[in-house]
Enzyme design. Sequence first.
Site, short mmCIF file in Angstrom:
data_model
loop_
_atom_site.label_atom_id
_atom_site.label_comp_id
_atom_site.label_asym_id
_atom_site.label_seq_id
_atom_site.Cartn_x
_atom_site.Cartn_y
_atom_site.Cartn_z
N CYS A 200 -8.94 -52.50 14.07
CA CYS A 200 -7.93 -53.58 14.26
C CYS A 200 -7.93 -54.23 12.70
O CYS A 200 -9.04 -54.87 11.99
CB CYS A 200 -8.12 -54.60 15.08
SG CYS A 200 -7.07 -56.04 15.04
N LYS A 201 -6.68 -54.31 12.13
CA LYS A 201 -6.59 -54.87 10.80
C LYS A 201 -7.08 -56.36 10.65
O LYS A 201 -7.77 -56.84 9.76
CB LYS A 201 -5.25 -54.54 10.05
CG LYS A 201 -4.98 -55.37 8.79
CD LYS A 201 -3.45 -55.13 8.24
CE LYS A 201 -3.40 -55.69 7.04
NZ LYS A 201 -1.99 -55.67 6.72
#
Length: 113
Positions: free
Chosen positions: A10-11
Amino acid sequence: MIKIYHNPRCKKSREGLEYLKSKNVDIQIVEYLKEGLTIEMLQGLLTRFDGSVEDLLRKQEKYYKDNLKNSDMSEKKILQEIIKEPRLLQRPIIDNGASVVIGNPVDVIDLLM
């Protein structure tokens, strides 16, 4: 020590981890997708979180849209769903032992410093 409930794919979670590293604090990384979650763990987070259990849900997840959207669930049922499908947990969750925030945007993490 600050604990981060982290999903490396997840960024926003990666941004939260990098932000914590830039603050030079001791960090414990919990990769909850690998390690799993327990009801006790989630209830503990919830007691220190200034929000509702619904705020912990990622409502943009396909699983949520397909299975949970528009359903009337108790707190316990929501927590059970998060345990069953941990991708439903908002990320990153940052816990300093006294308070919990969702570190998105990252400057919210400063509330724990």
